[in-house]
Scaffold this active site. Structure first.
Site, mmCIF file in Angstrom:
data_model
loop_
_atom_site.group_PDB
_atom_site.id
_atom_site.type_symbol
_atom_site.label_atom_id
_atom_site.label_comp_id
_atom_site.label_asym_id
_atom_site.label_seq_id
_atom_site.Cartn_x
_atom_site.Cartn_y
_atom_site.Cartn_z
ATOM 1 C CG ASP A 191 -1.673 1.169 1.465
ATOM 2 O OD1 ASP A 191 -1.702 1.936 0.565
ATOM 3 O OD2 ASP A 191 -2.752 1.026 2.426
ATOM 4 C CG ASP A 205 -7.393 10.946 -5.789
ATOM 5 O OD1 ASP A 205 -6.493 11.558 -5.069
ATOM 6 O OD2 ASP A 205 -8.152 11.515 -6.516
ATOM 7 C CB SER A 213 -3.499 5.255 -16.556
ATOM 8 O OG SER A 213 -3.691 6.533 -16.637
ATOM 9 C CB ILE A 227 -10.228 3.800 -11.432
ATOM 10 C CG1 ILE A 227 -10.588 3.168 -10.071
ATOM 11 C CG2 ILE A 227 -11.622 4.616 -12.120
ATOM 12 C CD1 ILE A 227 -10.753 4.140 -8.973
#
Ligand code: AR6
Length: 167
Positions: free
Chosen positions: A10, A34, A118, A121
């Site tokens: 993470d 985000d 990218s 999502i």
């Protein structure tokens, strides 16, 4: 050129000088990396986004804010092309990494953690996303010494490992 390292995990746990965020052009938070960065960084990250980017940020560009409660000192936000919506220009994806390194240089950052921009999502095919990341981060002159490419899952890890093996 920065030295590239592959880690799995993470990105909000990385204690590098800066972490790169896969943002959107509104620069007011979102899902994926985000969402994780805004949750872990706390409200100062969003407050700084509002102040520093009143009109948001263009696709392919990057800019910095404070990192709030994160271990990193800075968040470098970059806006990847949305493959799902037909934005499929590899040069624009490469620009995200190049601009992130330029912003890192402005801040005097020596260690940087980056996700695969990218590749979530926004739907960029995973192997190509990893190839662009490795080619651009490993091929751009910068004062950043170490770039940690953070793979969130096994598939991302394998894609980056394959890209590094070819580099
Ligand atoms: N740490 C590291 N990598 C992660 C983490 C994490 N905590 N969470 C997801 N990933 P994404 P994008 C991986 O969707 O495709 C947001 O709503 C994920 O598995 O975060 O550029 C923004 O606001 C994938 O490999 O970013 C934008 O609207 C990679 O990080 C949009 O999503 C990128 O996935 C941006 O989409």
């Amino acid at each position: 050129m920065p030295r590239l390292e592959l880690v799995r995990g993470d990105i909000t746990r990385e204690a590098t000088d800066a972490v790169v965020n896969a943002a959107n052009s509104a620069m007011r938070g979102g899902g994926g990396v985000d969402g994780a960065i805004h949750r872990a960084g706390g409200p100062r990250v969003l407050a700084d986004c509002v102040t520093r980017f009143p009109r948001g940020l263009a696709t392919g560009d990057a800019g910095w804010t404070t990192a709030g409660d994160l271990a990193a000192h800075w968040v470098i936000h970059t806006v990847g092309p949305n493959y799902r919506r037909g934005e499929r220009d590899r040069g624009l994806l490469a620009s995200c990494y190049r601009r992130s390194l330029e912003v890192a240089d402005e801040l005097g950052v020596r260690s940087l953690a980056v996700p695969l921009i990218s590749a979530g999502i926004y739907g960029w095919p995973l192997q190509d996303a990893a190839d662009v990341a490795v080619e651009t981060l490993g091929g751009t002159a910068s004062l950043v010494r170490e770039v940690r490419i953070v793979a969130f899952d096994g598939a991302a890890h394998d894609a980056v490992a394959a890209a590094l093996a070819r580099a």
